[in-house]
Design a protein around this motif. Structure first.
Motif, PDB file in Angstrom:
ATOM      1  N   ARG A 142      13.054   9.330 -11.919  1.00 26.13           N
ATOM      2  CA  ARG A 142      12.860   9.728 -10.522  1.00 26.13           C
ATOM      3  C   ARG A 142      11.603   9.052 -10.011  1.00 26.13           C
ATOM      4  NH1 ARG A 142      12.892  11.063  -5.710  1.00 26.13           N
ATOM      5  NH2 ARG A 142      12.555  13.142  -4.920  1.00 26.13           N
ATOM      6  N   VAL A 143      11.708   8.540  -8.801  1.00 24.57           N
ATOM      7  CA  VAL A 143      10.527   7.978  -8.157  1.00 24.57           C
ATOM      8  C   VAL A 143      10.376   8.681  -6.821  1.00 24.57           C
ATOM      9  CG1 VAL A 143       9.549   5.913  -7.111  1.00 24.57           C
ATOM     10  CG2 VAL A 143      10.775   5.733  -9.241  1.00 24.57           C
ATOM     11  N   LYS A 144       9.234   9.255  -6.567  1.00 27.93           N
ATOM     12  CA  LYS A 144       9.019   9.877  -5.254  1.00 27.93           C
ATOM     13  C   LYS A 144       7.935   9.079  -4.559  1.00 27.93           C
ATOM     14  CE  LYS A 144       7.982  13.270  -2.183  1.00 27.93           C
ATOM     15  NZ  LYS A 144       7.919  12.419  -1.006  1.00 27.93           N
ATOM     16  N   ILE A 145       8.184   8.746  -3.310  1.00 28.70           N
ATOM     17  CA  ILE A 145       7.265   7.893  -2.564  1.00 28.70           C
ATOM     18  C   ILE A 145       6.578   8.757  -1.517  1.00 28.70           C
ATOM     19  CG2 ILE A 145       7.067   5.814  -1.193  1.00 28.70           C
ATOM     20  CD1 ILE A 145       9.818   5.020  -2.279  1.00 28.70           C
ATOM     21  N   ARG A 146       5.277   8.822  -1.580  1.00 25.00           N
ATOM     22  CA  ARG A 146       4.523   9.518  -0.531  1.00 25.00           C
ATOM     23  C   ARG A 146       4.023   8.435   0.414  1.00 25.00           C
ATOM     24  NH1 ARG A 146      -0.078  10.055   2.802  1.00 25.00           N
ATOM     25  NH2 ARG A 146      -0.802  12.176   2.863  1.00 25.00           N
ATOM     26  N   SER A 147       4.623   8.393   1.585  1.00 23.58           N
ATOM     27  CA  SER A 147       4.254   7.287   2.465  1.00 23.58           C
ATOM     28  C   SER A 147       3.245   7.766   3.494  1.00 23.58           C
ATOM     29  CB  SER A 147       5.478   6.720   3.163  1.00 23.58           C
ATOM     30  OG  SER A 147       6.099   7.720   3.900  1.00 23.58           O
ATOM     31  N   ALA A 148       2.381   6.864   3.900  1.00 16.32           N
ATOM     32  CA  ALA A 148       1.296   7.235   4.805  1.00 16.32           C
ATOM     33  C   ALA A 148       1.826   7.562   6.189  1.00 16.32           C
ATOM     34  CB  ALA A 148       0.294   6.093   4.886  1.00 16.32           C
ATOM     35  N   SER A 149       2.778   6.761   6.678  1.00 13.60           N
ATOM     36  CA  SER A 149       3.198   6.921   8.068  1.00 13.60           C
ATOM     37  C   SER A 149       3.956   8.220   8.284  1.00 13.60           C
ATOM     38  CB  SER A 149       4.090   5.762   8.488  1.00 13.60           C
ATOM     39  OG  SER A 149       3.402   4.568   8.350  1.00 13.60           O
ATOM     40  N   PHE A 150       4.640   8.736   7.261  1.00 14.31           N
ATOM     41  CA  PHE A 150       5.381   9.984   7.434  1.00 14.31           C
ATOM     42  C   PHE A 150       4.418  11.112   7.768  1.00 14.31           C
ATOM     43  CE2 PHE A 150       9.055  12.495   6.988  1.00 14.31           C
ATOM     44  CZ  PHE A 150       8.693  13.679   6.374  1.00 14.31           C
ATOM     45  N   CYS A 151       3.303  11.154   7.037  1.00  6.72           N
ATOM     46  CA  CYS A 151       2.345  12.218   7.295  1.00  6.72           C
ATOM     47  C   CYS A 151       1.576  11.959   8.587  1.00  6.72           C
ATOM     48  CB  CYS A 151       1.394  12.354   6.120  1.00  6.72           C
ATOM     49  SG  CYS A 151       2.263  12.691   4.599  1.00  6.72           S
ATOM     50  N   ASN A 152       1.296  10.688   8.876  1.00  5.06           N
ATOM     51  CA  ASN A 152       0.604  10.396  10.136  1.00  5.06           C
ATOM     52  C   ASN A 152       1.451  10.787  11.319  1.00  5.06           C
ATOM     53  OD1 ASN A 152      -1.457   9.342   8.686  1.00  5.06           O
ATOM     54  ND2 ASN A 152      -1.036   7.208   9.151  1.00  5.06           N
ATOM     55  N   LEU A 153       2.773  10.653  11.185  1.00  4.32           N
ATOM     56  CA  LEU A 153       3.640  10.932  12.316  1.00  4.32           C
ATOM     57  C   LEU A 153       3.819  12.419  12.543  1.00  4.32           C
ATOM     58  CD1 LEU A 153       6.488   8.887  13.340  1.00  4.32           C
ATOM     59  CD2 LEU A 153       7.169  11.128  12.789  1.00  4.32           C
ATOM     60  N   SER A 154       3.536  13.240  11.515  1.00  3.11           N
ATOM     61  CA  SER A 154       3.802  14.668  11.661  1.00  3.11           C
ATOM     62  C   SER A 154       2.899  15.307  12.694  1.00  3.11           C
ATOM     63  CB  SER A 154       3.631  15.364  10.321  1.00  3.11           C
ATOM     64  OG  SER A 154       2.302  15.203   9.883  1.00  3.11           O
ATOM     65  N   ILE A 155       1.830  14.616  13.089  1.00  2.00           N
ATOM     66  CA  ILE A 155       0.911  15.211  14.037  1.00  2.00           C
ATOM     67  C   ILE A 155       1.407  15.032  15.460  1.00  2.00           C
ATOM     68  CG2 ILE A 155      -0.616  13.299  14.608  1.00  2.00           C
ATOM     69  CD1 ILE A 155      -2.931  15.029  14.074  1.00  2.00           C
ATOM     70  N   LEU A 156       2.458  14.243  15.648  1.00  3.15           N
ATOM     71  CA  LEU A 156       2.884  13.905  17.008  1.00  3.15           C
ATOM     72  C   LEU A 156       3.225  15.123  17.846  1.00  3.15           C
ATOM     73  CD1 LEU A 156       5.164  10.777  17.091  1.00  3.15           C
ATOM     74  CD2 LEU A 156       2.909  11.059  18.010  1.00  3.15           C
ATOM     75  N   SER A 157       3.984  16.066  17.296  1.00  2.28           N
ATOM     76  CA  SER A 157       4.404  17.183  18.139  1.00  2.28           C
ATOM     77  C   SER A 157       3.231  18.050  18.528  1.00  2.28           C
ATOM     78  CB  SER A 157       5.467  18.015  17.441  1.00  2.28           C
ATOM     79  OG  SER A 157       4.995  18.378  16.187  1.00  2.28           O
ATOM     80  N   TRP A 158       2.154  18.025  17.758  1.00  2.00           N
ATOM     81  CA  TRP A 158       0.983  18.817  18.156  1.00  2.00           C
ATOM     82  C   TRP A 158       0.155  18.090  19.189  1.00  2.00           C
ATOM     83  CZ3 TRP A 158      -4.291  17.870  17.550  1.00  2.00           C
ATOM     84  CH2 TRP A 158      -5.109  18.949  17.878  1.00  2.00           C
ATOM     85  N   ILE A 159      -0.054  16.793  18.964  1.00  2.00           N
ATOM     86  CA  ILE A 159      -1.018  16.111  19.799  1.00  2.00           C
ATOM     87  C   ILE A 159      -0.440  15.689  21.129  1.00  2.00           C
ATOM     88  CG2 ILE A 159      -0.631  13.737  19.068  1.00  2.00           C
ATOM     89  CD1 ILE A 159      -3.542  13.364  18.965  1.00  2.00           C
ATOM     90  N   LEU A 160       0.884  15.592  21.230  1.00  3.48           N
ATOM     91  CA  LEU A 160       1.429  15.090  22.479  1.00  3.48           C
ATOM     92  C   LEU A 160       1.700  16.197  23.485  1.00  3.48           C
ATOM     93  CD1 LEU A 160       3.885  12.348  21.305  1.00  3.48           C
ATOM     94  CD2 LEU A 160       1.680  12.085  22.349  1.00  3.48           C
ATOM     95  N   GLU A 161       1.482  17.459  23.107  1.00  6.99           N
ATOM     96  CA  GLU A 161       1.709  18.538  24.069  1.00  6.99           C
ATOM     97  C   GLU A 161       0.673  18.457  25.159  1.00  6.99           C
ATOM     98  OE1 GLU A 161       2.850  21.986  21.122  1.00  6.99           O
ATOM     99  OE2 GLU A 161       2.290  22.678  23.130  1.00  6.99           O
ATOM    100  N   GLY A 162       1.126  18.360  26.379  1.00  4.38           N
ATOM    101  CA  GLY A 162       0.181  18.338  27.488  1.00  4.38           C
ATOM    102  C   GLY A 162      -0.343  16.964  27.841  1.00  4.38           C
TER     103      GLY A 162
END
Lengths: 335, 159, 398
Positions: free
Chosen positions: C356-376
């Motif tokens: 098994r190989v699990k890839i922790r990618s940087a952009s996935f976590c960076n993108l998770s902030i979008l719904s918080w920061i784009l409100e307003g």
């Protein structure tokens, strides 16, 4: 001559001989200048090494494209919108003086007529944005309406300062006033931009850029957000009309700016018959220089956000323009 | 420490500096390489296309096995070769029937070239072999042998 | 309503309109095909006028099933696949993967191979950040920095191509070092894949060019008042939120979190032998993220220059068996990719193929902030903030 015949001849002369060729030259200039600013070649294939036939080739390509109208679009409004924009733009060429007696119609209220008619395009833009049945176009159209209305005022107020100094609304009269300028009794023939109208010139240029929806004021089009804004659903010949209309408006506003501030068809040292022959070319030269500056600004700067744009117009340009009028009036009375 | 919009100097200085930069760039020569009239020469190690030396191939199937996309199709058969001397053993030799590389699938990773123990596959920097139909992207044995002429010498190394 | 107003005030520098208008919201689909989402990202945005009320990102359009692909491929084959995760920084993706395998096999990498890896990783960082420098002003409306940055990026690409044979997908790492020879046969084994002639000279020239283009871009973009007005104070991410959402790399450093895996994490390349600064900014807005990446280019240039000065001759790959079998075990290796922190979690049951190989990618976590920061935020600010986070959809969806 018969009134209608004269009307048709003047329309054809002005549109075909003046607007279309100069628009094509300016389009080609934009392609080449933007290319060299970006360190690339630009058109090089159509028309040999310099690619001068590129705008013609683009026009021919657009004409033969399929006429697409979105299914949910408001048909009559969608079809009519480009013509409204074009009417507003082409009508401004009627009063621009190309030589001492070479205006298509030398109206006494020249500048007033010109500014009034050029605001017809706002309506066309709003029609285009609303009838496209596309949310992006709607946003673009609304932004355009707000922007164009906001920047009408600085445009008019800056032109008003020139009118006060010249004492006449007629555009030929303004050029004559610059030609016969006298300061402190000396017969100096300087364009208005150098004799106290520098602030009006700056305000007029900024407002003109905003009226044209060019970067830095191109929120209505905003390619990276709205994919052409109110123009998104237009293709083929309708798009060509908007496209040509934008460049025709650029030439028209640049020609008006040259007439008001840079001396129009007049160059010191020429008079009478020499002016009748060389006048159009002098005006063309000044117009092209201003168009070059517009193109240069477009490719150097990003775009302003909508609220920054509006605050620039309402909080900065209009008060400055009003102060400018007061100062010019004082000088006009005193000197 | 928050940044100010005006970065110093007279107001709107940044706008004019920007215009100066673009104006100076306007006067320089463009960097465009006018393809297809002028072409850049790719470096010697560039991975453009794979060439096959059929004489060296022994149909060991290592390249077809190791390819991540399994885009190499190999078929071969065993042939009897008469003995070299009188009374010697009859040898069998593998002969290549079919060696196709499907360039529509190929990832250009180079594992096949690296893993081949017999120097039968080489990299060539040639890249102009686009076709109008995807089926033409399957290069067969003959075409792969033609690419051998374009394989460059390995570059000199840095001392 | 008050909650939204507080966050809206964070986004707008001036007070909003005081007249209460009855408006109807609109659901705008900033769809998979859009000029400024960095790939196929779909944002379902509820918009009122110019203000975004809520944003729901929909991802998965680019999912290629990397973790499934690795279940049926050998370690060498996976190395060829891994550089396509974050396709902008090709070489940097291979490093955590190959380090994970080397850790399980307990192989020591020779000096020269480590230095070559360091030089190539920093060149990839320069290339990825130059792409950011070209696409971010384009989203704000300026079209010329695009061409200047990409023009200089070509020089770095040419250097990487001259050494490895590939511009974006070098496939140059091997277990135990870098690619030693062109092939496996008797003649190809002698064709060394070491640095080609002219590499040092070419690198020095390229680094000088990049320094000069960074000066040019400073004048054109960083000092430009319109860029500053569009990005200062826009999209502020406080440090606590950055840690909460798992931001890493330049995004976190722009919010003041002084953490860089090259200096603070487990050593994976000889970064302790080179001199470089870790750039942080305190404000956490889009301008800070832009500044951090811009300065990181200069630091990467410094590292490359030191790399080519310090590299010594030596073997390119350690001794590894021909048929690679990795002993049973699990490991997690994370490295500082240009986009952020990238990690590979490798579970091996022995054998030629990983379990098994699990890839922790940087952009996935960076993108998770979008719904918080784009409100307003305003719609133009939406584009500015997304661009400043610098994510690549290949990295998000894998």
């Amino acid at each position: 001559m018969n009134f209608w015949l004269e009307l048709v001849v003047k329309t054809v002369l002005v549109l075909i001989l003046v607007v279309l060729p100069v628009a094509l030259v300016v389009i080609f200039g934009e392609l080449k200048i933007s290319a060299h600013i970006q360190s690339r070649i630009g058109p090089y294939f159509a028309g040999g090494r310099f690619g001068w036939a590129q705008p013609l080739a683009d026009g021919a390509k657009f004409i033969q494209k399929e006429d697409l109208i979105p299914a949910g679009a408001d048909n009559p409004v969608f079809r009519f919108a480009p013509y409204v924009v074009l009417m507003g733009t082409f009508a401004t060429f009627v009063v621009i003086p190309f030589g001492p007696d070479l205006a298509a119609e030398n109206l006494d209220v020249g500048i007033f007529f010109l500014l009034a008619v050029s605001s017809l395009s706002t309506l066309g833009v709003l029609m285009a944005g609303w009838s496209s049945a596309n949310k992006y176009s709607l946003i673009g159209g609304l932004r355009a309406a707000a922007q164009l209305i906001a920047y009408e005022l600085p445009l008019v107020l800056a032109a008003l300062a020139v009118v006060i100094q010249a004492g006449t609304l007629s555009l030929s009269g303004i050029v004559e006033a610059q030609a016969n300028m006298e300061i402190f009794g000396l017969g100096i023939h300087l364009p208005y931009v150098l004799t106290g109208q520098i602030l009006s010139f700056i305000i007029f240029t900024i407002a003109a850029l905003a009226e044209l929806s060019r970067i830095p004021f191109d929120m209505p089009i905003a390619e990276s957000e709205l994919t052409m804004g109110y123009l998104t659903e237009y293709s083929g010949l309708r798009f060509t009309m908007f496209f040509l209309g934008e460049y025709a408006a650029m030439i028209s506003l640049a020609a008006v700016a040259s007439t008001l501030f840079l001396g129009g068809y007049y160059l010191p040292g020429l008079s009478g018959d020499a002016l009748k022959v060389a006048g159009p070319f002098i005006l063309l030269g000044k117009t092209l220089i201003l168009c070059f500056v517009f193109i240069w600004m477009r490719w150097s700067w990003p775009r302003l956000r909508e609220d920054q744009l509006q605050s620039l117009a309402w909080k900065w340009l209009i008060p400055l323009a009003l102060v400018n009028i007061v100062v010019i009036s004082i000088f006009k009375v005193v000197l | 420490m928050a940044q100010q919009v005006n970065s110093g100097g007279f107001p709107l200085k940044g706008l004019f500096t920007g215009m100066k930069v673009t104006f100076l760039e306007l006067l320089k020569k463009p960097v465009t390489v006018n393809y297809p009239k002028e072409k850049e020469i790719p470096v010697a190690r560039a991975r453009g296309v794979i060439a096959l030396d059929t004489e060296a191939c022994t149909v060991c199937m290592l390249c077809a096995r190791e390819c991540p996309d399994w885009c190499i199709y190999i078929e071969g058969h065993k042939e009897e070769v008469p003995p070299a001397k009188e009374g010697g053993r009859v040898r069998t030799r593998a002969k290549l029937d079919r060696f196709d590389i499907d360039y529509a699938l190929c990832m250009y990773c180079g594992i096949c070239v690296e893993v081949c123990p017999f120097d039968a596959l080489f990299w060539s920097p040639d890249y102009e072999y686009s076709e109008f139909s995807i089926a033409d992207m399957l290069h067969d044995k003959e075409r792969l042998t033609e690419w051998l002429a374009t394989v460059p010498d390995p570059p000199a190394l840095e001392t | 309503m008050t909650d939204i107003d507080a966050r809206a005030a964070m986004h707008l520098s001036d007070a909003s309109v005081s007249v209460e208008l009855e408006t109807q919201g609109m659901t705008l689909n900033i769809g998979p095909q859009h000029p400024s989402t960095h790939g196929v990202l779909r944002l379902v945005a509820k918009v009122e006028g110019e203000r975004v009320m809520s944003v729901q990102p929909v991802i998965g359009y680019m999912h290629r099933g990397y973790e499934k692909l690795t279940e049926v491929r050998t370690y060498a084959q996976i190395t060829a696949l891994v550089n396509r995760i974050d396709w902008v920084s090709g070489f940097a993706n291979e490093i955590p993967w190959i380090r994970a395998v080397e850790k399980l096999m307990e192989i020591e990498v020779p000096e020269r191979a480590q230095w070559i890896r360091l030089i190539l990783t920093e060149m990839t960082r320069i290339s990825s950040h130059l792409l950011f420098m070209s696409s971010y002003p384009l989203e704000l409306g300026a079209a010329t920095p695009l061409m200047y940055a990409l023009r200089e990026r070509e020089y770095v690409m040419d250097l990487i191509e001259g050494l490895t044979g590939g511009r974006f997908h070098p496939n140059f790492n091997r277990v135990g070092g870098v690619k030693p020879a062109a092939g496996g046969g008797s003649t190809q084994k002698k064709v060394s894949q070491d640095l080609p002639a002219g590499f040092f000279q070419g690198t020095r020239e390229a680094m000088d060019r990049i320094d000069s283009v960074m000066d040019e871009l400073d004048e054109l973009v960083t000092g430009n008042e319109m860029v500053r007005a569009r990005t200062i104070g826009v999209g502020v991410i406080p440090p606590e939120k950055a840690i909460e959402f798992g931001l890493s790399g330049p995004n976190a450093r722009a919010s003041g979190i002084d953490f860089d895996l090259r200096r603070d994490g487990e050593p994976y390349l000889p970064y302790d032998q080179v001199d470089f600064d870790v750039i942080t900014e305190q404000t956490g807005d889009s301008f800070a993220r832009y500044l951090v990446r811009k300065e990181e280019i200069r630091q990467a240039v410094r590292i490359v220059r030191q790399g080519i000065d310090n590299i010594k001759p030596g073997p390119l790959q350690a001794k590894v068996p021909r048929v690679l079998k990795v002993p049973k075990g699990q490991t997690y290796v994370r490295t500082e990719n240009p986009k952020g922190e990238m990690g590979f979690y490798l579970i091996s049951e022995g054998g030629r193929i990983p379990y098994r190989v699990k890839i922790r990618s940087a952009s996935f976590c960076n993108l998770s902030i979008l719904s918080w920061i784009l409100e307003g935020a305003l719609v133009p600010d939406l584009v500015a903030i997304m661009g400043s986070l610098d994510f690549v959809l290949g990295d998000v969806d894998r």
